[in-house]
Enzyme design. Sequence first.
Site, PDB file in Angstrom:
ATOM      1  N   LYS A  50       0.845  -1.203   0.000  1.00 37.81           N
ATOM      2  CA  LYS A  50       0.000   0.000   0.000  1.00 37.81           C
ATOM      3  C   LYS A  50       0.876   1.247   0.000  1.00 37.81           C
ATOM      4  CE  LYS A  50      -3.933  -2.197   2.208  1.00 37.81           C
ATOM      5  NZ  LYS A  50      -4.608  -2.573   3.459  1.00 37.81           N
ATOM      6  N   GLN A  94      -5.022  -1.247   9.626  1.00 36.84           N
ATOM      7  CA  GLN A  94      -4.931  -2.576   9.022  1.00 36.84           C
ATOM      8  C   GLN A  94      -5.592  -3.615   9.932  1.00 36.84           C
ATOM      9  OE1 GLN A  94      -3.584  -3.302   5.889  1.00 36.84           O
ATOM     10  NE2 GLN A  94      -4.400  -5.351   6.275  1.00 36.84           N
ATOM     11  N   ASP A 117     -11.153   3.125   3.914  1.00 33.73           N
ATOM     12  CA  ASP A 117     -11.576   1.725   3.797  1.00 33.73           C
ATOM     13  C   ASP A 117     -13.091   1.627   3.628  1.00 33.73           C
ATOM     14  OD1 ASP A 117      -9.715  -0.290   3.641  1.00 33.73           O
ATOM     15  OD2 ASP A 117      -9.387  -0.430   5.810  1.00 33.73           O
TER      16      ASP A 117
END
Length: 279
Positions: A50, A94, A117
């Site tokens: 990422k 995460q 997200d």
Amino acid sequence: MTARIIDGKLVAQALRARVAEHVATLPFRPGLVVVLVGDDPASTVYVKSKDRAAAAAGIAARTIRLPAETTEEALITQIARLNADPAVDGILVQLPLPSHIASQTIVETIDPQKDVDGFHPLNVGRLAMGQPALVPCTPAGVMKLLADAHIELEGTRALVLGRSTIVGRPMASLLLGANVTVTMAHSRTRDLAAECRRADVIVAAAGRPRLVRGDWIAPGATVIDVGINRLNDGSLAGDVAFDEAIGHAGAITPVPGGVGPMTIACLLENTVTAALHRR
Ligand code: NDP
């Protein structure tokens, strides 16, 4: 019939290039912060890729690494700092988090405008209501793959296999938004094969290797395989028996090289969207 292969790597590359071009025209650098708690090896790999992809697109990306024993309170304090930082446009924590931290509490702490997200209840609710929202990256990537492959969706039937908040549910909302007739299947679905056979589009996100067999697929149907399953021999398999499916489907995504690359590309796009919206 041999299915057309939908190449997610190519589509993702093009999207990343478009994001980079867009970022280059902005008077500021969008900022993305990834928070990684603990040292789960798979998460560490994801976070690195990422970071790399964001940097390549001109996004100011950094990773905050916290020890596995970080308390929920300390993580909340950290996120509150990022919420208040005007240079930070996107925050991604995460998952999975260590078991002593409640993931839902953490997700709800993130400023919904920085929730790249798309997991915050506000974004989840807006998507479910058909309103503009930050959309979870994997289902957003699936919609882009379908569009790029010129799959006509309006009025068709789709079967979404899996009902997680990360993939299945938002996937169903997005397809519904594209005027698809959506059926959702899960572990209690009685006759999964029959549900699959009725579908013009199958999106498989169950996390079960080779669950969807070739003869479950209607001739010419589109098959999007979200599953990433690590087999005992170390290889990766999707949720669809690809070798069988290729003789039935009209178009299909491989694993790897299908949906996977789209997820990070959509994260970059979400970061730019969040930045433009907030600034
Ligand atoms: P979850 O485990 O959260 O959800 C799996 C879903 O599949 C559940 O709804 C479950 O039903 C259903 N399911 C499980 N087994 C069966 C079965 N035998 N028959 C019917 N339904 C079944 O997984 P995720 O949604 O997080 O991920 C799904 C897959 O997608 C995984 O392989 C994951 O690695 C992959 N993934 C890939 C990404 C990418 O970038 N390509 C990103 C995210 C995930 P129930 O609700 O009843 O338990």
